[in-house]
Design an enzyme around this catalytic site. Sequence first.
Site, PDB file in Angstrom:
ATOM      1  CG  ASP A 201      -2.318   0.532   0.914  1.00 21.47           C
ATOM      2  OD1 ASP A 201      -2.400   1.715   0.550  1.00 21.47           O
ATOM      3  OD2 ASP A 201      -3.307  -0.206   1.037  1.00 21.47           O
ATOM      4  CG  HIS A 298      -5.325   3.679   0.312  1.00 25.17           C
ATOM      5  ND1 HIS A 298      -4.908   2.373   0.178  1.00 25.17           N
ATOM      6  CD2 HIS A 298      -6.534   3.739  -0.302  1.00 25.17           C
ATOM      7  CE1 HIS A 298      -5.814   1.679  -0.484  1.00 25.17           C
ATOM      8  NE2 HIS A 298      -6.818   2.488  -0.789  1.00 25.17           N
ATOM      9  CB  SER A 623      -9.233   0.516  -0.819  1.00 24.25           C
ATOM     10  OG  SER A 623      -8.668   0.548  -2.092  1.00 24.25           O
TER      11      SER A 623
END
Length: 813
Positions: A201, A298, A623
């Site tokens: 990520d 994220h 996600s």
Amino acid sequence: MTPHPETSRPGLSRRLPAVLAVGLAMVISQGIAGPTAAAPGPSSGQASAQAAARSGDSPLDDGRYIVMLKDKPLATYSGGVPGIPGTAVPKGKKLDPSGPNSRKYDAHLKAKQRQAAAAKGVTITRSFTLAVNAFSAVLSAAQIKGLASDNNVLAVVPDSLRKPDYSTSDFLGLPGGDGVWEKHFGGESDAGKGVVVGMLDTGYSPDNPFFAGDEVKSLSGRSKVGEPFRLQDNVIGMQKANGGTFVGTCVSGDGFDGTECNSKVLGARFYDQAYKAAVPPELRSPLEKFSPLDVNGHGSHTGSTAAGNSDVTQVAGGRDFGKSSGVAPAAKIAVYKVCWEGAVPEATGCLESDILNAIQDAVLDGVDVLNYSISGNNNSTVDAVSLAFLNAAAAGVFVATSAGNSGPFAGTVNHAGPWLTSVAASTFDNSLRGTAELSNGAKFAGASVMSTEVNSKPIVLAVTVKAAAAVDANAALCAPDTLDPAKAAGKIVVCDRGVVPRVAKSEEVKRAGGVGMVLVNLTPGSLDADLHSVPTVHVDDPKIKDVVTANPGLTASLKATDTTGAKLPPVPQIAEFSSRGPTLASDGDLLKPDVTAPGVAVLAAVSPIGFKGEDFGFLSGTSMAAPHIAGSGALLLGKNPQWSPAAVKSAIMTTAHDLVNADGAAVHDVFAQGAGHVDPAKFSSPGLVYDAGIADWMGFLQGQGFQLGVAPIAAKDVNVPSIALGALAGSQTVTRTVTAVTAGTYRAAVTLPGITATVSPAEVTLAEGESATFTVTFTTARAALDTYSMGSLTWTSSENSVRSPVAVRPVAP
């Protein structure tokens, strides 16, 4: 990232290398895989694209590519080359890349790579031999075609730029004395113990309490499962539940000195070589840190969701949302940063060759689970990353991937490989609500996490307070610098959703002196509880614009709760943005997505760099759903360390339950939900599992037209816990094998409207660990042609119900 990027900068892609500006164009053997229809037909298979390439109709751009060769990588090589024994190791054992057999086979693979490259005048940029047998290089169109014609080459793919696509733990029933952790996984302190979850990520925020841990000391005495020990200054080891050893490295970089790893985060690496080669410095974000540090937020969000610490108090936007935990709080985390922030959206993302390098390291380090909340393609199972994951799964790694954020359109689901678990997103909470109360008595409720309310302020449409030079369409969107402070100050501004990032709209309202915002979906869509710059309610009813237009003197109040008195939306519902099946790969004979998990307004760790000093934030997307399944996999592997990745996937899928619609009624839409919503209270005791491994997956690839020298397995017959037939003309038979986790007699039943299904045998009696193979014959009855019939196959015993989703599309003979 959020499911609707809502950004548009036409023309900027011309400033990037050509390969980054095109979609995934896959060169297979002598062909190019082209687009396929949403309802897969006989010609949509991957190997059938070869004829298109020979015709020369598909242009190829010069650029960065990954060339994959047919020989197995070290992770799955079991022998066959004279003088070089196999290098694959049993589950729980670590591959030794420096061992004599590994060195010999590595040299063998690299020699064949150099031979293939030299024959076409290609200079290799980077070589991969562990998780995938491939090399990256800058290629011309002629070199691409030449390599594709080489019998030793499996596929040539662009080194594509991929995108990273309050308590969910309470919603899933995990904590508490009667919770899932306590009842099924030995309690919170053992939930995922001895398991390492790898996160591919944007990095992580080491100061976030979800990632807090103790300083790791050198080993004194014998190692114990789940207790880390320091090997070197920046190297941490841990004995795993399956008997293997994880060894992680904390790599220093910008703002990260390599001492940040601890008893929670055992390793942190970063991969920027391909990104830096592809994206010039002027197109990189000045905030980005070339280190494991997370700038975007994220990676911190997904990592904390999967395996963050327990009992972390989350405060966002000044509002206390109580305590939350990762799905597997006793599991450890390994960070592999592969995604980078660009100065423009087109330069933001993750290069596949960097991802391949990270997957290799993750397998070598010894992770048990990988989370991949990053975009993929929707029409193939054999891109470079997918094949690297195949070999990771063959080495015992369970891989959870995001299904994509291109819903509600059919045929948009990503990550079709049967070795992957593709995860759709659902709503899970209906308490994050606010209301816009108009002075004429009208009320419009929607999503909101405002910490302060607004009372009796004028409410206006954005276009009525626009700057003189602003275009009406841009002003209606509250695009940057489109509002006039002289007109907007002190007012609540109504902004249309679309194009511009949602939080940027409230930033513009604040810049212009506005005191609140009502964000309006002009067409049905998700409602997102973002942290805005001004108090905001996100509504799904565009009628509010009509009311404000008809009553120019209205005032409004923004309330932090739903004051309408209307029934709250039922949960879980499939998220509007969640990508839908059918998959366009393998002629529609695979069913995707696999399962659904919470993915709307999920609160978890973020980066204070990218979130204006906030440590926690709300994000929506598949996600956010995928790490719930990665964490679920960690729970199962902590309890059943010898289970295969396919068994973990099967247990999660066959115990899932249907989602609901807006009226609260159960909906069995397998192309939206896959098997259904994950149910942690049930997946630890699945009754039966559909197991599979490298032989199944290599047979599948052979069946797709790749010459691997093994017996072919049709896509419809791959041993997954779902069934799909993209074109049923008359009758077809599929084959599956189940293995008993719980002994018993199981009876089969199929529910499939308009289709006759016969299971043989329809009853099996199995001891624990015993397997049985069965067939299901589907025959068209009264079902409409060219329309999918959806249903399920369920094996039932006195203790268990083992349900698999089924989708069959009848066609004319």
